[in-house]
Design a protein around this motif. Sequence first.
Motif, PDB file in Angstrom:
ATOM      1  N   SER A 350     -13.423  22.560  -0.450  1.00 38.85           N
ATOM      2  CA  SER A 350     -12.139  23.201  -0.725  1.00 38.85           C
ATOM      3  C   SER A 350     -11.727  24.080   0.451  1.00 38.85           C
ATOM      4  O   SER A 350     -12.497  24.918   0.901  1.00 38.85           O
ATOM      5  CB  SER A 350     -12.242  24.063  -1.987  1.00 38.85           C
ATOM      6  OG  SER A 350     -11.040  24.749  -2.214  1.00 38.85           O
ATOM      7  N   GLN A 351     -10.522  23.853   0.927  1.00 36.83           N
ATOM      8  CA  GLN A 351      -9.987  24.710   1.998  1.00 36.83           C
ATOM      9  C   GLN A 351      -9.818  26.132   1.485  1.00 36.83           C
ATOM     10  O   GLN A 351     -10.328  27.075   2.061  1.00 36.83           O
ATOM     11  CB  GLN A 351      -8.652  24.125   2.487  1.00 36.83           C
ATOM     12  CG  GLN A 351      -8.023  24.805   3.687  1.00 36.83           C
ATOM     13  CD  GLN A 351      -7.373  26.135   3.366  1.00 36.83           C
ATOM     14  OE1 GLN A 351      -7.676  27.159   4.024  1.00 36.83           O
ATOM     15  NE2 GLN A 351      -6.531  26.192   2.362  1.00 36.83           N
ATOM     16  N   THR A 355      -9.348  26.398  -5.689  1.00 38.24           N
ATOM     17  CA  THR A 355      -8.760  25.341  -6.517  1.00 38.24           C
ATOM     18  C   THR A 355      -9.424  25.303  -7.894  1.00 38.24           C
ATOM     19  O   THR A 355     -10.647  25.146  -8.005  1.00 38.24           O
ATOM     20  CB  THR A 355      -8.887  23.989  -5.786  1.00 38.24           C
ATOM     21  OG1 THR A 355      -8.224  24.133  -4.538  1.00 38.24           O
ATOM     22  CG2 THR A 355      -8.271  22.858  -6.568  1.00 38.24           C
ATOM     23  N   GLU A 491       3.746  13.974   0.620  1.00 30.94           N
ATOM     24  CA  GLU A 491       3.976  15.357   0.178  1.00 30.94           C
ATOM     25  C   GLU A 491       5.014  16.092   1.001  1.00 30.94           C
ATOM     26  O   GLU A 491       5.714  16.934   0.465  1.00 30.94           O
ATOM     27  CB  GLU A 491       2.658  16.143   0.087  1.00 30.94           C
ATOM     28  CG  GLU A 491       2.070  16.659   1.349  1.00 30.94           C
ATOM     29  CD  GLU A 491       0.835  17.538   1.088  1.00 30.94           C
ATOM     30  OE1 GLU A 491      -0.155  17.333   1.779  1.00 30.94           O
ATOM     31  OE2 GLU A 491       0.870  18.423   0.223  1.00 30.94           O
TER      32      GLU A 491
HETATM   33  O1  M6R Z   1      -7.747  24.348  -1.187  1.00 27.80           O
HETATM   34  P1  M6R Z   1      -8.255  22.985  -1.520  1.00 27.80           P
HETATM   35  O2  M6R Z   1      -8.843  22.285  -0.332  1.00 27.80           O
HETATM   36  O3  M6R Z   1      -9.197  22.977  -2.664  1.00 27.80           O
HETATM   37  O4  M6R Z   1      -6.979  22.178  -1.950  1.00 27.80           O
HETATM   38  C1  M6R Z   1      -7.069  20.875  -2.432  1.00 27.80           C
HETATM   39  C2  M6R Z   1      -5.706  20.227  -2.502  1.00 27.80           C
HETATM   40  O5  M6R Z   1      -4.870  20.947  -3.352  1.00 27.80           O
HETATM   41  C3  M6R Z   1      -5.041  20.129  -1.132  1.00 27.80           C
HETATM   42  O6  M6R Z   1      -5.847  19.462  -0.211  1.00 27.80           O
HETATM   43  C4  M6R Z   1      -3.694  19.403  -1.246  1.00 27.80           C
HETATM   44  O7  M6R Z   1      -3.899  18.076  -1.603  1.00 27.80           O
HETATM   45  C5  M6R Z   1      -2.918  19.497   0.066  1.00 27.80           C
HETATM   46  N1  M6R Z   1      -1.587  19.965  -0.192  1.00 27.80           N
HETATM   47  C6  M6R Z   1      -2.819  18.215   0.776  1.00 27.80           C
HETATM   48  O8  M6R Z   1      -2.150  18.331   1.975  1.00 27.80           O
END
Ligand code: M6R
Length: 609
Positions: A350-351, A355, A491
Motif C-alpha cells: 500500500s502506498q 487503504t 482513471e
Molecule cells: O494507497 P494504496 O496503495 O493502498 O492505494 C491503492 C489504490 O487505491 C491505488 O493504487 C489506486 O488504484 C490508484 N488511484 C491507482 O492509480
Amino acid sequence: MCGIVGYVGNKNAQDFLISGLRRLEYRGYDSAGIVSLDGNGEPTLLRAKGKISNLEEKLAKNKREDKIGIGHTRWATHGEPSEVNAHPHRAGKIFLVHNGIIENYKELKEQLKKSHEFKSETDTEVLAALINSFYGDGKYPLLNAVVQALKLVKGTYGIAVVSTDLPDEIVVARSGSPLVIGVGNDETLIASDASALVGHTKKAIYLNDGEVAVVTKNNINIKTLNAEPVSAKVEEIETNLSAIQKGEYEHFLLKEIMEQPESLIETLRGRVNVETGTVRLGGPGLTNEELRQIKHLVIVGCGTAYHAGLLAMYYIEQFAPEISIETVIASEYRYRQAYIPKDSVALIVSQSGETADTLACLRGIKKQGIKTIGIVNAIGSTIAREVDGGTYVHVGPEISVASTKAFTSQVVAMVMFGLTIAQAKGVKPGILRPYVEEIAKLPEEISRVLTEMKEPIKEIANKYIKYDHAIYLGRDVAYPTVMEGALKLKEVAYVDANAYAFGELKHGPLSLIDDRFFEMALILDGELYDKTVSNTQEVLARGGHIVAITNVAGFDLPAEDVVKITTDLKIFVPILMNLIMQLFAYYVTVAKGYNVDQPRNLAKSVTVE
Ligand code: M6R
C-alpha cells in the motif's frame, strides 16, 4: 479519503486551515469547510461545494483573527456533494469534522430526530447530534460526551470536535481513519495526513485506533476510550516542502512520473550490492532460517498496489520456483474463507498505508498467525505500524491521485524481498545476479527513457484523444504491466480501457475490435515474441489501431504507432514500458483538458470500504 485539519494556538487559525486543506485536497475534493471560534466562542462557519478555491472565495469576505478552528475536505459517501452536506456539521454548541463511515447512522438518526433537526443527509451530522445529546448545555465535559457517543458508534472515524463553550480546546479521536497531532511551539495542529503539517512542525503524534485526545495550544492529553492514559510517542516528520510542491511542473502527475529515477534510488539505497550480486532488506526482520521456511507468499493490495504485486509475482516465480504465490485484491480477499498455510508470509502492499480493505486483510491474516510484511510508502501509516515487519519504498509523498512512482518501487521492493528469500534458500547466485544487476541499473535506464520519450509520447498521445475505448494487451510479465497501463488511462482520461492477456483475445475480446477502439500492445523480446507477433497480427487483420511498445529493434509490423525502447535490460523492460503508458495517460488527459491530478469521483487514500 476526506481530509481533516485543526488548529489551536496564537496564530490565525483560518490561514492554517485553508493551507492545510489545500495540501489535503488530493484526499477528497467535492466540497470543503472550516469553522473557527473567536475568544468568546463565537463561530464562523464557511462551507462550499467543489474545490477549496470556492471556499477561499467565501473566506476572503469572512476573514477573522480566530485562534482555533477545524476544517475538512470531503469525498462524498452519504449525500451528494453540496454545501449542506459539507463538514463541519453543527449540533447545538458543537462542530464536528469526520473521516470514515458511521455504519449504524440510520438507527441512531431515528433516535436523535426528536432532539435534533437534521439538515444534511450525512452520517457525520448524526455523530454530531449524538455527541451533542451527551454534551447538552455544556456542563458535561466535551471529552466525556465524545467518548460516550463513540461507544455507541459502529464504523470508522477520524474526528475533530470543538464547542462554542471552549474556544481553546479540540477533541480528536480515531478508529480506522488516520489522525496526526502536530506538536508546535505554543500551538497544536491536527491533520489526517502529516503533509498538512509540513513547514509548521517536524514533531508528530500518530493517534492509534481507540484513542481520544484533548488538545490545547500547550497540552496534548491522550486516553483510550476506556479512559486509560496513553503516553504519546512523538515522531519526526521527514517530508520537506519541496516534496509536496509541484516545483517546475504543471501537474503533480508529471512531476511524480519524472521523479522515478530519484524515487527508485531511495528505494534501493543501502539494499543492493552489485559486487556480491545480493540484496539485503533489514525491515522484514526475518532470520535466514525463517526465510528458508517460507513456502507460500500471499500478496495483498488494491488498484495499482495489486498490479505491482502481480508483476512482482511473475518475477519471483522465475527465480524462486519452490514458492507458490497468490496475489489478491484486498476488497475480495477480506471476505474469502481462504486457507493460508502456516509456512506462508503475506506481503501487504500500500502506498498510503491506510487503504481500508488492505488494512482489513492485514488484520485478518495476522489473526491466522501468519507473518505480515508491509511494502508501504507512507511512513508512520496504519499499515506500516501494524505489520510484523516491512520495507518502506521511500518514494516520498505521492500527491496525484493516480499512482505512478509508487508502482515502480513497489515492484522492485517485492522482487528484492523475493531475492532475499531465494538467497536464504541457496538459489544459485548465477540465477539471482542478473536480477540484482538490472535492479541497480534501473534508475539510470528510467531516467534515459523518460528524457528521450517524453516529447515523442506527447505527440503520439494527441492522436488518440478521439478514442473512448481502448484494449491493452500483453503476455507474461507484460500482462500485469498492461493492467496497470489500462488503469492509468481509465482513471485520469476517462477512457474505457481494459487489459487482456494477449492469449485470451480469441476467447472473447477479439470481437470488440472496431474503429471505436485503439489497442496498446506491449511486445517484448524473448521466448514469447513470435507468439505475441502472431497475436498482434490477428488484431491488425481485423482493422485494429495498434500502438505497439517494443524493445525489439527489428519490429516491423504495420502498427499505427510504434514506440521503440532501446535498452540493454532484458528482465525489467516492462517497467520501462510502463513509463511510456504513464506518460501516454498523462498527455491524453492534458490534451482532453481534464483535471489530471484529481480525476472525478476519486480520492487518493481510500479509507472507506
Ligand atoms: O494507497 P494504496 O496503495 O493502498 O492505494 C491503492 C489504490 O487505491 C491505488 O493504487 C489506486 O488504484 C490508484 N488511484 C491507482 O492509480
